[in-house]
Design a protein around this motif. Structure first.
Motif, mmCIF file in Angstrom:
data_model
loop_
_atom_site.group_PDB
_atom_site.id
_atom_site.type_symbol
_atom_site.label_atom_id
_atom_site.label_comp_id
_atom_site.label_asym_id
_atom_site.label_seq_id
_atom_site.Cartn_x
_atom_site.Cartn_y
_atom_site.Cartn_z
ATOM 1 N N ILE A 36 89.838 84.331 62.350
ATOM 2 C CA ILE A 36 90.374 83.410 63.428
ATOM 3 C C ILE A 36 90.870 82.308 62.547
ATOM 4 C CG2 ILE A 36 89.730 81.961 65.172
ATOM 5 C CD1 ILE A 36 87.647 84.079 65.438
ATOM 6 N N GLN A 37 91.984 81.698 62.904
ATOM 7 C CA GLN A 37 92.708 80.649 62.291
ATOM 8 C C GLN A 37 92.500 79.769 63.993
ATOM 9 O OE1 GLN A 37 96.030 81.052 60.202
ATOM 10 N NE2 GLN A 37 94.765 82.300 58.694
ATOM 11 N N PRO A 65 76.764 80.064 60.955
ATOM 12 C CA PRO A 65 77.631 79.339 60.302
ATOM 13 C C PRO A 65 77.668 78.317 59.703
ATOM 14 C CG PRO A 65 78.180 79.932 63.265
ATOM 15 C CD PRO A 65 77.196 80.324 62.963
ATOM 16 N N ASP A 66 78.951 77.638 59.026
ATOM 17 C CA ASP A 66 78.607 76.112 58.509
ATOM 18 C C ASP A 66 78.894 75.162 59.573
ATOM 19 O OD1 ASP A 66 79.294 73.567 57.464
ATOM 20 O OD2 ASP A 66 80.285 74.478 55.533
ATOM 21 N N PRO A 67 77.900 74.524 59.528
ATOM 22 C CA PRO A 67 78.169 73.116 60.817
ATOM 23 C C PRO A 67 79.013 72.020 60.617
ATOM 24 C CG PRO A 67 76.515 72.974 59.544
ATOM 25 C CD PRO A 67 76.491 74.632 59.759
ATOM 26 N N ASP A 68 79.608 71.905 59.365
ATOM 27 C CA ASP A 68 80.803 71.359 59.012
ATOM 28 C C ASP A 68 82.267 72.112 59.775
ATOM 29 O OD1 ASP A 68 79.115 68.911 58.195
ATOM 30 O OD2 ASP A 68 79.040 69.691 56.774
ATOM 31 N N VAL A 69 82.158 72.664 59.418
ATOM 32 C CA VAL A 69 83.467 74.388 60.489
ATOM 33 C C VAL A 69 83.415 74.034 61.369
ATOM 34 C CG1 VAL A 69 84.829 75.796 59.105
ATOM 35 C CG2 VAL A 69 83.810 75.197 57.701
ATOM 36 N N ALA A 99 86.009 74.633 66.797
ATOM 37 C CA ALA A 99 86.459 74.091 64.969
ATOM 38 C C ALA A 99 86.312 71.878 64.969
ATOM 39 C CB ALA A 99 88.079 74.069 64.859
ATOM 40 N N VAL A 100 84.880 71.817 64.179
ATOM 41 C CA VAL A 100 85.157 70.993 63.723
ATOM 42 C C VAL A 100 86.097 69.991 62.810
ATOM 43 C CG1 VAL A 100 82.917 69.795 63.050
ATOM 44 C CG2 VAL A 100 82.438 70.603 64.610
ATOM 45 N N GLY A 101 85.603 71.171 61.663
ATOM 46 C CA GLY A 101 86.628 70.091 60.470
ATOM 47 C C GLY A 101 86.957 71.298 59.589
ATOM 48 N N PRO A 102 87.952 70.675 58.749
ATOM 49 C CA PRO A 102 88.352 71.995 57.115
ATOM 50 C C PRO A 102 87.896 72.488 57.532
ATOM 51 C CG PRO A 102 89.714 69.870 57.524
ATOM 52 C CD PRO A 102 88.324 69.886 58.353
ATOM 53 N N GLY A 103 88.255 74.060 56.850
ATOM 54 C CA GLY A 103 87.611 74.911 55.748
ATOM 55 C C GLY A 103 87.425 75.941 56.537
ATOM 56 N N THR A 104 86.694 77.450 55.889
ATOM 57 C CA THR A 104 86.131 78.262 56.637
ATOM 58 C C THR A 104 85.021 78.789 56.214
ATOM 59 O OG1 THR A 104 88.373 79.119 55.251
ATOM 60 C CG2 THR A 104 86.560 80.566 55.870
ATOM 61 N N VAL A 154 89.668 77.073 59.482
ATOM 62 C CA VAL A 154 89.965 75.977 60.232
ATOM 63 C C VAL A 154 90.541 75.008 59.914
ATOM 64 C CG1 VAL A 154 88.984 73.385 61.701
ATOM 65 C CG2 VAL A 154 87.367 75.561 62.164
ATOM 66 N N ARG A 155 92.101 74.526 60.432
ATOM 67 C CA ARG A 155 93.258 73.723 59.553
ATOM 68 C C ARG A 155 92.843 72.583 60.247
ATOM 69 N NH1 ARG A 155 96.250 78.849 61.627
ATOM 70 N NH2 ARG A 155 96.129 77.360 63.281
#
Length: 157
Positions: A36-37, A65-69, A99-104, A154-155
Motif C-alpha cells: 500500500i502506498q 504498526p509504527d505509530p509515527d507512520v 497515514a500519519v507521517g513518511p516511512g514504511t 507513506v509518502r
C-alpha cells in the motif's frame, strides 16, 4: 455534427465529466493487495471477508504498526445475515487507518477461524495462533490462524 453523432457524443462527454465528481473516500485494500502506498494525511481501509456464522474473526496482531507512520481509526463490520436463520451471517470487516507521517511500516492482521486464536479480547494482549498440544495432529489449513501482512509506505504530501 450529425444528430446521431451528437446523441453518442453527449453521453460520453457527460460520463467523462461526472466521473471525477462525487465524494472521494478512503482507498480500500483487500487481501492480496498487500503493498500500500499513500500520502501523509490520507485515510485508507483494509477490507477482509468474515464468516461470523463459522466463528471467524480478524484482528490486528503484533507487532503493532509504527505509530509515527500509521494509526488505527477503528473497525466496523458489514454483516449480511439471513433473518430467518439464527447464527447465519458473513460479510466484511473494515479496519480504518490514517497515514500519519513518511516511512514504511507493516500492518499485520490475523484471520482466526473458531478456536484457532488465543489472547486479546477481554484478557488483553496480542492475538496469536492457539498452540497445538504436542503429539496432536495439526488442524486442517482452513481451521488454522493465518497472518496477513500489509506493507504500508507513506509518502510526504
Amino acid at each position: 455534427m450529425t444528430r446521431a453523432l451528437r446523441r453518442l457524443t453527449l453521453p460520453a462527454l457527460l460520463t467523462t465529466v461526472l466521473a471525477g465528481c462525487g465524494a472521494p473516500g478512503p482507498d480500500t485494500y483487500e487481501p492480496g493487495e498487500n503493498r500500500i502506498q499513500v500520502d501523509a494525511g490520507e485515510e485508507f481501509t483494509l477490507s477482509v471477508p468474515v464468516d461470523t456464522s463459522m466463528g471467524e474473526w480478524w484482528y490486528l496482531t503484533s507487532p503493532d504498526p509504527d505509530p509515527d507512520v500509521v494509526r488505527g481509526l477503528g473497525e466496523r463490520e458489514q454483516i449480511e445475515a439471513d433473518e430467518d436463520v439464527v447464527g447465519s451471517g458473513g460479510g466484511t470487516d473494515l479496519l480504518g487507518f490514517e497515514a500519519v507521517g513518511p516511512g514504511t511500516t507493516e500492518i499485520r492482521l490475523i484471520q482466526c477461524p473458531v478456536g484457532a486464536c488465543a489472547g486479546g479480547g477481554s484478557r488483553g494482549g496480542p492475538v496469536a495462533p492457539s498452540p497445538v498440544p504436542s503429539g496432536s495432529p495439526a488442524p486442517d489449513e482452513k481451521y488454522r490462524a493465518t497472518v496477513h501482512p500489509y506493507t504500508v509506505t507513506v509518502r510526504k504530501p
